[in-house]
Design an enzyme around this catalytic site. Structure first.
Site, PDB file in Angstrom:
ATOM      1  N   ASP A 151       0.861  -1.187   0.000  1.00 39.76           N
ATOM      2  CA  ASP A 151       0.000   0.000   0.000  1.00 39.76           C
ATOM      3  C   ASP A 151       0.895   1.233   0.000  1.00 39.76           C
ATOM      4  OD1 ASP A 151      -1.995   1.867   0.251  1.00 39.76           O
ATOM      5  OD2 ASP A 151      -2.500   1.387   2.320  1.00 39.76           O
ATOM      6  N   CYS A 161      -4.080   4.578  -3.690  1.00 33.72           N
ATOM      7  CA  CYS A 161      -4.940   5.758  -3.748  1.00 33.72           C
ATOM      8  C   CYS A 161      -4.760   6.504  -5.064  1.00 33.72           C
ATOM      9  CB  CYS A 161      -4.653   6.690  -2.568  1.00 33.72           C
ATOM     10  SG  CYS A 161      -2.951   7.288  -2.522  1.00 33.72           S
TER      11      CYS A 161
END
Length: 441
Positions: free
Chosen positions: A371, A397
């Site tokens: 991540d 993201c």
């Protein structure tokens, strides 16, 4: 509520000649949430607050990306739109998609991910968008300005550094929403016009709020006393002051800033990373746990304070947790010990961008989770592509860098098993995604 999109400084020299106004029909919503149309000569024009099908008289402006910015001079025909939830919509640079009808909103967010993937030749099935409640943001960075006419607290104007003043934000979780007016009063008390500061607010567990003021103002006795009074009155666990380019100084620490993940309670470090909302964090955790499946030995890369590591260790998976932030790794390690999970957790400080884990480190691993920040994990993806780890879960993201990293993994022999977009940032053009990959053959 991203704080506004900042425009690059204009280049010096002779200004570009002003283009004549034109009548155009908006064709689509572009990547940053503005409507897009084509001028008569084919130039792309980006117009805020417009929707596909809107016919407008547009004034082309400055160059923006591979097109130009535009402003509406006249509405010729306007398609139905959603009522905005915020009184400063259209001025504030955040929440660009408030006017988009719900069905179109879901489709646009999903299409944003699909488009990013297609640019790298990827076309996996995409699951329905997972939604997060509107009033759930538990971290935000506000802009404060002390002007001749009074204090202003809010977010940046679109493509500008000017702070748009407001009395609150409907996206904030209640513990932060309740601090808005008191923070404006606090800043008005310690700053004199003209002044500018940023205020970072975070709410972890109940009763564990942190405030960080970022300013060049001297931290003198009067400011320290004002901070102490504010923290006591408003039950702030930690209040920090930060000068530009320097680490934050905890001026008042009334109690640890605590964050519960699975069976662990982390004492959240100053400057640590926290998912935007607890609800969004829960969605990501469920997707990651489902993605790693029955794996017993997992590497959690760019692990932060253990958003995924603790959920996996809590169900007796052995986790190698790696991050470049030593404070976060120390907090993770200590929390694992207090929770009795030390035997399931190995923590390592490592800059995975400069020194990615080599394929050999993944021998014996059943799965890898990564991540990374918005820049993605190119170097680490290249190492993983040469590994034999059976399952990979990629959380991102930024659909653009996620697509690039997935392309690297697919070229290395992985197959995208599932991809789920997550609306971590409601009403904005941002979208998160979780991809699960398995080793082909």
């Amino acid at each position: 509520m991203s704080g506004g999109r900042r425009r690059k400084s204009p280049s010096r020299g002779r200004p570009a000649p002003k283009r004549p106004a034109e009548t155009v029909v908006i064709e689509k919503i572009a990547q940053q949430g503005d409507g897009e149309a084509a001028l008569a000569d084919g130039t792309r024009v980006f117009v805020p607050l417009t929707l596909p099908g809107d016919e407008i008289r547009v004034q082309p402006g400055a160059k923006r990306g591979d097109g130009v910015a535009g402003s509406v001079l006249e509405w010729v025909d306007q398609r139905p739109r959603n009522d905005p939830i915020c009184e400063v919509f259209g001025t504030c640079g955040g929440c660009q998609l408030q006017h988009l009808p719900p069905s179109d909103y879901d489709a646009w967010k999903t299409q944003a991910v699909r488009t990013a993937l297609s640019r790298h030749g990827l076309a996996p099935d995409i699951r329905p968008l997972s939604m997060v409640p509107i009033d759930a943001r538990r971290r935000a960075t506000l802009g404060f300005g002390m002007t001749a006419s009074g204090p202003v607290l809010g977010f940046n104007e679109a493509y500008n550094d000017r702070v748009v003043g407001m009395d609150g934000c409907p996206l904030l979780a209640p513990p932060l929403a309740s601090l808005w007016m008191p923070l404006r009063d606090f800043c008005a008390n310690v700053f004199k016009a003209p002044a500018r500061a940023d205020v970072r607010i975070t709410a972890a567990d109940a009763g564990s709020a942190e405030v960080v003021v970022i300013s060049d103002r001297e931290l003198d006795l009067a400011v320290r006393e004002a901070i102490a009074d504010f923290a006591n009155v408003h039950d702030i666990a930690r209040f920090c002051w930060q000068r530009a380019g320097e680490p934050p100084e905890p001026v008042v620490q009334r109690s640890p800033v605590k964050l519960t993940i699975g069976k662990a309670v982390i004492e959240f470090p100053v400057g640590g990373f926290l998912q935007p909302s607890a609800e969004g964090e829960g969605i990501l955790q469920e997707l990651v746990l489902a993605g790693v499946g029955q794996a017993k030995h997992v590497a959690d890369l760019y692990c932060g304070v253990g958003t995924f590591a603790f959920m996996m260790a809590s169900v007796k998976k052995h986790v190698l947790a790696v991050d470049d932030n030593a404070s976060q790794i120390a907090a993770l390690d200590q929390a694992a010990g207090r929770a009795g999970l030390g035997g399931y957790m190995e923590a390592e400080v490592r800059d995975l961008r400069a020194a990615p884990l080599p394929p050999k480190r993944f021998e014996g691993m059943d799965a890898v989770v990564f991540d990374p920040p918005r820049a993605g994990a190119r170097s680490q993806a290249e190492m993983l592509a040469d590994s034999t780890v059976p399952r990979i879960v990629a959380v991102s993201c930024n659909p653009a860098t996620l697509a690039r990293d997935l392309r690297i993994l697919v070229d290395g022999g992985y197959r995208i098993e599932s991809l789920t977009p997550v609306d971590q940032f409601p009403m904005s053009y941002h979208v998160e995604a979780v991809a699960v990959l398995t080793r082909s053959g």
